[in-house]
Design a protein around this motif. Structure first.
Motif, PDB file in Angstrom:
ATOM      1  N   PHE A 101       1.589 -35.876   2.235  1.00 18.30           N
ATOM      2  CA  PHE A 101       1.087 -35.068   3.342  1.00 18.30           C
ATOM      3  C   PHE A 101       0.591 -35.964   4.470  1.00 18.30           C
ATOM      4  CE2 PHE A 101      -0.366 -33.226  -0.751  1.00 18.30           C
ATOM      5  CZ  PHE A 101       0.609 -32.259  -0.865  1.00 18.30           C
ATOM      6  N   ARG A 102       0.557 -35.378   5.661  1.00 12.40           N
ATOM      7  CA  ARG A 102       0.010 -36.102   6.797  1.00 12.40           C
ATOM      8  C   ARG A 102      -1.510 -36.091   6.806  1.00 12.40           C
ATOM      9  NH1 ARG A 102       2.765 -33.340  11.830  1.00 12.40           N
ATOM     10  NH2 ARG A 102       2.211 -31.513  10.596  1.00 12.40           N
ATOM     11  N   ALA A 103      -2.106 -35.096   6.122  1.00 13.07           N
ATOM     12  CA  ALA A 103      -3.567 -34.969   6.062  1.00 13.07           C
ATOM     13  C   ALA A 103      -3.997 -34.928   4.598  1.00 13.07           C
ATOM     14  CB  ALA A 103      -4.025 -33.706   6.786  1.00 13.07           C
ATOM     15  N   PRO A 104      -5.239 -35.274   4.284  1.00 17.13           N
ATOM     16  CA  PRO A 104      -5.697 -35.256   2.891  1.00 17.13           C
ATOM     17  C   PRO A 104      -5.494 -33.892   2.243  1.00 17.13           C
ATOM     18  CG  PRO A 104      -7.296 -36.365   4.284  1.00 17.13           C
ATOM     19  CD  PRO A 104      -6.283 -35.755   5.201  1.00 17.13           C
ATOM     20  N   SER A 105      -4.958 -33.872   1.029  1.00 14.96           N
ATOM     21  CA  SER A 105      -4.619 -32.620   0.365  1.00 14.96           C
ATOM     22  C   SER A 105      -5.825 -31.943  -0.282  1.00 14.96           C
ATOM     23  CB  SER A 105      -3.562 -32.880  -0.716  1.00 14.96           C
ATOM     24  OG  SER A 105      -4.058 -33.774  -1.693  1.00 14.96           O
ATOM     25  N   THR A 106      -6.944 -32.643  -0.408  1.00 15.26           N
ATOM     26  CA  THR A 106      -8.092 -32.071  -1.097  1.00 15.26           C
ATOM     27  C   THR A 106      -8.683 -30.876  -0.366  1.00 15.26           C
ATOM     28  OG1 THR A 106      -9.464 -33.739  -0.016  1.00 15.26           O
ATOM     29  CG2 THR A 106      -8.718 -34.217  -2.258  1.00 15.26           C
ATOM     30  N   SER A 107      -8.458 -30.780   0.947  1.00 14.92           N
ATOM     31  CA  SER A 107      -8.993 -29.658   1.716  1.00 14.92           C
ATOM     32  C   SER A 107      -7.924 -28.617   2.042  1.00 14.92           C
ATOM     33  CB  SER A 107      -9.623 -30.174   3.013  1.00 14.92           C
ATOM     34  OG  SER A 107      -8.655 -30.848   3.799  1.00 14.92           O
ATOM     35  N   TYR A 108      -6.789 -28.701   1.354  1.00 18.02           N
ATOM     36  CA  TYR A 108      -5.664 -27.823   1.635  1.00 18.02           C
ATOM     37  C   TYR A 108      -5.212 -27.099   0.369  1.00 18.02           C
ATOM     38  CZ  TYR A 108      -4.967 -29.890   6.252  1.00 18.02           C
ATOM     39  OH  TYR A 108      -5.125 -30.294   7.548  1.00 18.02           O
ATOM     40  N   ASP A 109      -4.634 -25.905   0.583  1.00 17.03           N
ATOM     41  CA  ASP A 109      -3.882 -25.237  -0.472  1.00 17.03           C
ATOM     42  C   ASP A 109      -2.419 -25.605  -0.300  1.00 17.03           C
ATOM     43  OD1 ASP A 109      -6.115 -23.897  -1.533  1.00 17.03           O
ATOM     44  OD2 ASP A 109      -5.911 -22.292  -0.052  1.00 17.03           O
ATOM     45  N   ILE A 110      -1.770 -25.982  -1.409  1.00 20.83           N
ATOM     46  CA  ILE A 110      -0.370 -26.377  -1.366  1.00 20.83           C
ATOM     47  C   ILE A 110       0.467 -25.250  -1.957  1.00 20.83           C
ATOM     48  CG2 ILE A 110       1.304 -28.159  -1.934  1.00 20.83           C
ATOM     49  CD1 ILE A 110      -1.136 -29.082  -0.268  1.00 20.83           C
ATOM     50  N   LEU A 111       1.345 -24.675  -1.146  1.00 20.68           N
ATOM     51  CA  LEU A 111       2.178 -23.553  -1.553  1.00 20.68           C
ATOM     52  C   LEU A 111       3.603 -24.039  -1.766  1.00 20.68           C
ATOM     53  CD1 LEU A 111       0.909 -20.997   1.117  1.00 20.68           C
ATOM     54  CD2 LEU A 111      -0.132 -21.606  -1.079  1.00 20.68           C
ATOM     55  N   LEU A 112       4.209 -23.638  -2.898  1.00 23.90           N
ATOM     56  CA  LEU A 112       5.550 -24.069  -3.258  1.00 23.90           C
ATOM     57  C   LEU A 112       6.500 -22.884  -3.298  1.00 23.90           C
ATOM     58  CD1 LEU A 112       4.731 -26.461  -6.258  1.00 23.90           C
ATOM     59  CD2 LEU A 112       4.980 -27.067  -3.844  1.00 23.90           C
ATOM     60  N   GLY A 113       7.770 -23.128  -3.007  1.00 27.00           N
ATOM     61  CA  GLY A 113       8.777 -22.081  -3.083  1.00 27.00           C
ATOM     62  C   GLY A 113      10.145 -22.661  -3.386  1.00 27.00           C
ATOM     63  N   ILE A 114      10.939 -21.959  -4.188  1.00 25.64           N
ATOM     64  CA  ILE A 114      12.291 -22.406  -4.526  1.00 25.64           C
ATOM     65  C   ILE A 114      13.170 -22.374  -3.275  1.00 25.64           C
ATOM     66  CG2 ILE A 114      14.346 -21.898  -5.903  1.00 25.64           C
ATOM     67  CD1 ILE A 114      12.453 -20.494  -7.916  1.00 25.64           C
ATOM     68  N   ASN A 115      13.898 -23.468  -3.024  1.00 35.22           N
ATOM     69  CA  ASN A 115      14.806 -23.468  -1.869  1.00 35.22           C
ATOM     70  C   ASN A 115      16.232 -23.875  -2.224  1.00 35.22           C
ATOM     71  OD1 ASN A 115      14.899 -26.266  -2.064  1.00 35.22           O
ATOM     72  ND2 ASN A 115      13.882 -26.662  -0.117  1.00 35.22           N
ATOM     73  N   ALA A 116      16.496 -24.226  -3.497  1.00 34.15           N
ATOM     74  CA  ALA A 116      17.837 -24.621  -3.909  1.00 34.15           C
ATOM     75  C   ALA A 116      17.921 -24.605  -5.426  1.00 34.15           C
ATOM     76  CB  ALA A 116      18.173 -26.019  -3.388  1.00 34.15           C
ATOM     77  N   LEU A 117      19.137 -24.407  -5.961  1.00 37.06           N
ATOM     78  CA  LEU A 117      19.323 -24.469  -7.409  1.00 37.06           C
ATOM     79  C   LEU A 117      20.795 -24.647  -7.749  1.00 37.06           C
ATOM     80  CD1 LEU A 117      20.468 -21.394  -8.341  1.00 37.06           C
ATOM     81  CD2 LEU A 117      18.091 -20.818  -7.870  1.00 37.06           C
ATOM     82  N   ASP A 118      21.022 -25.237  -8.932  1.00 30.08           N
ATOM     83  CA  ASP A 118      22.361 -25.379  -9.510  1.00 30.08           C
ATOM     84  C   ASP A 118      22.184 -25.342 -11.018  1.00 30.08           C
ATOM     85  OD1 ASP A 118      24.925 -25.933 -10.292  1.00 30.08           O
ATOM     86  OD2 ASP A 118      25.052 -27.905  -9.337  1.00 30.08           O
ATOM     87  N   MET A 119      22.520 -24.191 -11.636  1.00 31.32           N
ATOM     88  CA  MET A 119      22.333 -23.971 -13.064  1.00 31.32           C
ATOM     89  C   MET A 119      23.668 -23.631 -13.726  1.00 31.32           C
ATOM     90  SD  MET A 119      19.020 -24.340 -13.173  1.00 31.32           S
ATOM     91  CE  MET A 119      17.575 -24.232 -12.114  1.00 31.32           C
ATOM     92  N   ALA A 120      23.806 -23.983 -14.993  1.00 35.97           N
ATOM     93  CA  ALA A 120      25.033 -23.698 -15.728  1.00 35.97           C
ATOM     94  C   ALA A 120      25.229 -22.201 -15.898  1.00 35.97           C
ATOM     95  CB  ALA A 120      24.992 -24.384 -17.093  1.00 35.97           C
ATOM     96  N   ASP A 121      26.497 -21.781 -15.994  1.00 37.12           N
ATOM     97  CA  ASP A 121      26.815 -20.356 -16.062  1.00 37.12           C
ATOM     98  C   ASP A 121      26.586 -19.741 -17.430  1.00 37.12           C
ATOM     99  OD1 ASP A 121      28.833 -21.659 -17.368  1.00 37.12           O
ATOM    100  OD2 ASP A 121      30.474 -20.602 -16.392  1.00 37.12           O
ATOM    101  N   SER A 122      26.479 -20.546 -18.482  1.00 40.81           N
ATOM    102  CA  SER A 122      26.407 -20.020 -19.849  1.00 40.81           C
ATOM    103  C   SER A 122      24.984 -19.961 -20.392  1.00 40.81           C
ATOM    104  CB  SER A 122      27.262 -20.886 -20.773  1.00 40.81           C
ATOM    105  OG  SER A 122      26.819 -22.240 -20.728  1.00 40.81           O
ATOM    106  N   THR A 123      24.009 -20.199 -19.560  1.00 36.94           N
ATOM    107  CA  THR A 123      22.620 -20.241 -20.011  1.00 36.94           C
ATOM    108  C   THR A 123      21.758 -19.327 -19.156  1.00 36.94           C
ATOM    109  OG1 THR A 123      21.963 -22.063 -18.534  1.00 36.94           O
ATOM    110  CG2 THR A 123      22.974 -22.666 -20.638  1.00 36.94           C
TER     111      THR A 123
END
Length: 294
Positions: free
Chosen positions: A44-66
């Motif tokens: 991060f550009r700023a200290p993470s201790t004072s921030y909430d970090i939000l995550l989101g899926i943006n890509a995937l490649d998974m096998a077809d049989s699972t």
């Protein structure tokens, strides 16, 4: 006598101090060496201790049989970095995956966020979920709300179908929907949401979908369109956070979504891209975005 007019001062907000970036398994291992745990460091550009970090899926490649299982997990913090895991489980073969991250000041009174998981509220055999989210602080008027996927687990024998979206946005909260349809077995899903005042001109958020440019009846690998930052007043090209909010992918081939991204970003708009590759049947996909002044 001239009539008097009540003039209300424009609302003022804290100066935005957001940060965004992305992380992909391709940065440290080849796709043909699948792994279920994929650890990495984001900075991060700023200290993470004072921030909430939000995550989101943006890509995937998974096998077809699972099964398709993927969760974005934040593991630990340092002063200006965090450790995360793009995790699969069970019989999932994860060739590659990616996530976007957005850091939000924890003390910003206008920018609120949260997370929701179906497993906390409903059995996996009853996948369609809606729940009322209540803001910690009410807004003077209904805010802008966007949501996206940070976790998903669908069965190997049915198409991957999931959609997370908000409705009935009011000053004190909104209804969050996390749905599937047809015969899909959605074992688990998780969503992250953000809300901000709708009259801000230094931020613009929204969503887009491949159905804006094509129907679900015809799978298509490359999908894009131009959208405008209506209501925003950016002095230059803004920074963009993007994460998936909808998937509808056939199970006869690998489940693949290229990293969702924008091109030709200006102060007035951008072109979004939601693509796949090879023989994947991408019936539909959607994403949410947050554009903000640099």
């Amino acid at each position: 006598m001239r009539p008097t007019t009540n003039i209300y001062p424009a609302r003022t907000y804290h100066k935005l101090s957001l940060d965004t970036g992305s992380f992909n398994t391709a940065s440290f291992r080849p796709w043909h060496n699948p792994a279920q745990d994929n650890f990495g460091i984001i900075h991060f550009r700023a200290p993470s201790t004072s921030y909430d970090i939000l995550l989101g899926i943006n890509a995937l490649d998974m096998a077809d049989s699972t099964d398709l299982s993927l969760k974005c997990s934040l593991l630990s913090f340092a002063d200006n970095s965090a450790r995360l895991n793009l995790q699969s489980w069970g019989n999932t073969i994860q060739y590659s995956s990616g996530c976007s991250w957005l850091s939000v000041p924890a003390d910003d009174p206008d920018f609120q966020s949260g997370r929701y998981y179906t497993i906390d509220h409903q059995q996996w055999s009853k996948p369609q979920v809606s729940t009322r989210i209540v803001f910690k602080r009410s807004y003077p008027s209904p805010p802008k709300v966007v949501v996206w996927l940070d976790t998903i687990h669908t069965d190997a024998n049915t198409n991957c179908r999931a959609h997370v979206y908000p409705s009935d946005v009011a000053t004190d909260g909104f209804t969050l929907h996390l749905d599937t349809w047809h015969d899909t077995k959605l074992h688990l899903a998780g969503a992250t949401w953000v809300a901000h005042s709708s009259d801000r001109t230094d931020i613009h958020s929204g969503s887009f979908c491949t159905e804006d440019v094509k129907t679900t009846a015809h799978p298509q690998l490359e999908n894009s369109a131009r959208i405008a930052f209506n209501g925003a007043n950016f002095s230059s090209s803004p920074r963009i956070f993007m994460a998936l909010n909808k998937l509808d992918i056939g199970r006869q081939r690998n489940l693949r979504v290229s990293p969702v991204h924008a091109s030709d970003v200006t102060n007035t708009g951008m072109t979004w891209h939601l693509n796949s590759w090879a023989e994947t049947e991408l019936f539909s996909a959607g994403a949410s975005f947050v554009a903000y002044e640099k």
